[in-house]
Design an enzyme around this catalytic site. Structure first.
Site, PDB file in Angstrom:
ATOM      1  N   LYS A  13       4.089  15.372   7.594  1.00 48.07           N
ATOM      2  CA  LYS A  13       5.512  15.422   8.170  1.00 48.07           C
ATOM      3  C   LYS A  13       6.702  15.704   7.399  1.00 48.07           C
ATOM      4  O   LYS A  13       7.662  16.028   7.285  1.00 48.07           O
ATOM      5  CB  LYS A  13       5.833  13.979   8.675  1.00 48.07           C
ATOM      6  CG  LYS A  13       4.649  13.407   9.823  1.00 48.07           C
ATOM      7  CD  LYS A  13       4.936  12.415  10.988  1.00 48.07           C
ATOM      8  CE  LYS A  13       4.724  11.030   9.967  1.00 48.07           C
ATOM      9  NZ  LYS A  13       3.528  10.947   9.251  1.00 48.07           N
ATOM     10  N   ARG A  87       7.619   4.221  16.968  1.00 47.82           N
ATOM     11  CA  ARG A  87       6.292   4.116  16.788  1.00 47.82           C
ATOM     12  C   ARG A  87       5.611   3.402  17.966  1.00 47.82           C
ATOM     13  O   ARG A  87       4.623   3.299  18.055  1.00 47.82           O
ATOM     14  CB  ARG A  87       6.045   3.402  15.340  1.00 47.82           C
ATOM     15  CG  ARG A  87       6.312   4.237  14.283  1.00 47.82           C
ATOM     16  CD  ARG A  87       5.627   3.568  13.050  1.00 47.82           C
ATOM     17  NE  ARG A  87       5.950   4.221  11.796  1.00 47.82           N
ATOM     18  CZ  ARG A  87       5.481   3.740  10.706  1.00 47.82           C
ATOM     19  NH1 ARG A  87       4.944   2.687  10.485  1.00 47.82           N
ATOM     20  NH2 ARG A  87       5.779   4.214   9.769  1.00 47.82           N
ATOM     21  N   ARG A 126      -4.459  13.234  -3.125  1.00 48.50           N
ATOM     22  CA  ARG A 126      -3.029  13.583  -3.141  1.00 48.50           C
ATOM     23  C   ARG A 126      -2.232  13.028  -4.350  1.00 48.50           C
ATOM     24  O   ARG A 126      -2.679  11.818  -4.678  1.00 48.50           O
ATOM     25  CB  ARG A 126      -2.336  13.206  -1.572  1.00 48.50           C
ATOM     26  CG  ARG A 126      -0.998  13.447  -1.645  1.00 48.50           C
ATOM     27  CD  ARG A 126      -0.423  13.183  -0.297  1.00 48.50           C
ATOM     28  NE  ARG A 126      -0.528  11.815  -0.338  1.00 48.50           N
ATOM     29  CZ  ARG A 126       0.153  11.065   1.136  1.00 48.50           C
ATOM     30  NH1 ARG A 126       0.592  11.900   2.063  1.00 48.50           N
ATOM     31  NH2 ARG A 126      -0.128   9.793   1.330  1.00 48.50           N
ATOM     32  N   ARG A 160      -0.226   7.029  -4.584  1.00 50.96           N
ATOM     33  CA  ARG A 160      -0.134   5.471  -4.145  1.00 50.96           C
ATOM     34  C   ARG A 160      -1.291   4.977  -4.021  1.00 50.96           C
ATOM     35  O   ARG A 160      -2.526   5.454  -3.922  1.00 50.96           O
ATOM     36  CB  ARG A 160       0.113   5.995  -2.406  1.00 50.96           C
ATOM     37  CG  ARG A 160       1.563   6.289  -2.026  1.00 50.96           C
ATOM     38  CD  ARG A 160       1.588   6.432  -0.441  1.00 50.96           C
ATOM     39  NE  ARG A 160       1.394   5.366   0.104  1.00 50.96           N
ATOM     40  CZ  ARG A 160       1.797   5.042   1.438  1.00 50.96           C
ATOM     41  NH1 ARG A 160       2.786   5.734   1.985  1.00 50.96           N
ATOM     42  NH2 ARG A 160       1.381   4.102   2.030  1.00 50.96           N
ATOM     43  N   ARG A 171      -5.039   2.232   7.795  1.00 55.32           N
ATOM     44  CA  ARG A 171      -3.853   2.864   8.295  1.00 55.32           C
ATOM     45  C   ARG A 171      -3.818   3.899   9.501  1.00 55.32           C
ATOM     46  O   ARG A 171      -3.119   3.779  10.413  1.00 55.32           O
ATOM     47  CB  ARG A 171      -3.193   3.495   7.110  1.00 55.32           C
ATOM     48  CG  ARG A 171      -2.680   2.784   6.083  1.00 55.32           C
ATOM     49  CD  ARG A 171      -2.539   3.268   4.592  1.00 55.32           C
ATOM     50  NE  ARG A 171      -1.613   4.225   4.724  1.00 55.32           N
ATOM     51  CZ  ARG A 171      -1.451   5.356   3.698  1.00 55.32           C
ATOM     52  NH1 ARG A 171      -2.289   5.288   2.603  1.00 55.32           N
ATOM     53  NH2 ARG A 171      -0.565   6.255   3.939  1.00 55.32           N
TER      54      ARG A 171
END
Length: 221
Positions: A13, A87, A126, A160, A171
């Site tokens: 996103k 959300r 990532r 992260r 998640r």
């Protein structure tokens, strides 16, 4: 044009939002970015945010809506990209009410669909530039051989701590539990378009562009 980007963590996103900012003159409203900016702003709303974050309390929907309201009223743009909000159905209703009160509309909702297993594999590999946030992937877009970010030239990169398989599965489950109702909500309003979030970056950009062009064409008819 105001749009929502829907998609699980790691669907891309942020990457697609930056492209829309650059090519269409839109402004990305990321919940996390707005909260961090507000905390240091010194405004009345900023003081509220700073206090809530200092206490470790949950940021309420009312606070987020207040921050969005500030942006709608003070930032000039060719539309806004809502990233990370709404959300829940309650948040979707609140956003709709705010846009109506500001004489604005929500024009499109883009769902970036993904295959969960492929998404997990992508996120585990990532890393991001610590300076500008440019995203890299060990397999598909490795950090340049000279160790410098291709976007800003910085040499520090980070991963992260929760970009691991177990955390990602948790998640993803939370994302689907919270946002699944939004898919039906916006589908019923005839606002929803779906794109393949795991496609090549330029292919996803093209799909999103076609969806937005179609909405603009229909609005002009």
């Amino acid at each position: 044009m105001n749009i929502i980007l829907l998609g699980p963590p790691g669907a891309g996103k942020g990457t697609q939002a930056r492209h829309l900012v650059e090519t269409r003159g839109m402004v990305q409203l990321s919940t996390g970015d707005m909260l961090r900016e507000a905390k240091d702003s010194g405004t009345e709303m900023g003081k509220v945010v700073a206090d809530v974050m200092a206490r470790g309390a949950l940021v309420t929907d009312e606070i987020v809506i207040g921050l969005i309201k500030e942006k709608l009223e003070t930032v000039k743009a060719n539309g806004f990209i809502f990233d990370g909000f709404p959300r829940t159905l309650a948040q979707a209703d609140a956003l709709g009410d705010l846009l109506t009160a500001e004489n604005q509309t929500l024009d499109a909702v883009i769902e970036m669909r993904v295959d969960d297993a492929a998404l997990v594999a992508r996120i585990v590999a990532r890393s991001t530039c610590a300076m500008c946030g440019e995203v890299y992937n060990d397999n598909t877009k490795p950090i340049p051989a000279d160790g410098k970010c291709s976007n800003c030239g910085a040499t520090e990169f980070k991963r992260r701590a929760d970009d691991n398989e177990e955390s990602l599965k948790t998640r993803l489950m939370e994302y689907y539990k919270q946002t699944s109702p939004l898919i039906g909500y916006y589908y019923a309003k005839k606002m929803l378009s779906r794109v393949n979030g795991l496609g090549a970056i330029d292919a996803v950009q093209s799909e999103i562009g076609e969806a937005l062009d179609s909405v603009e064409h229909l609005a002009a008819v």
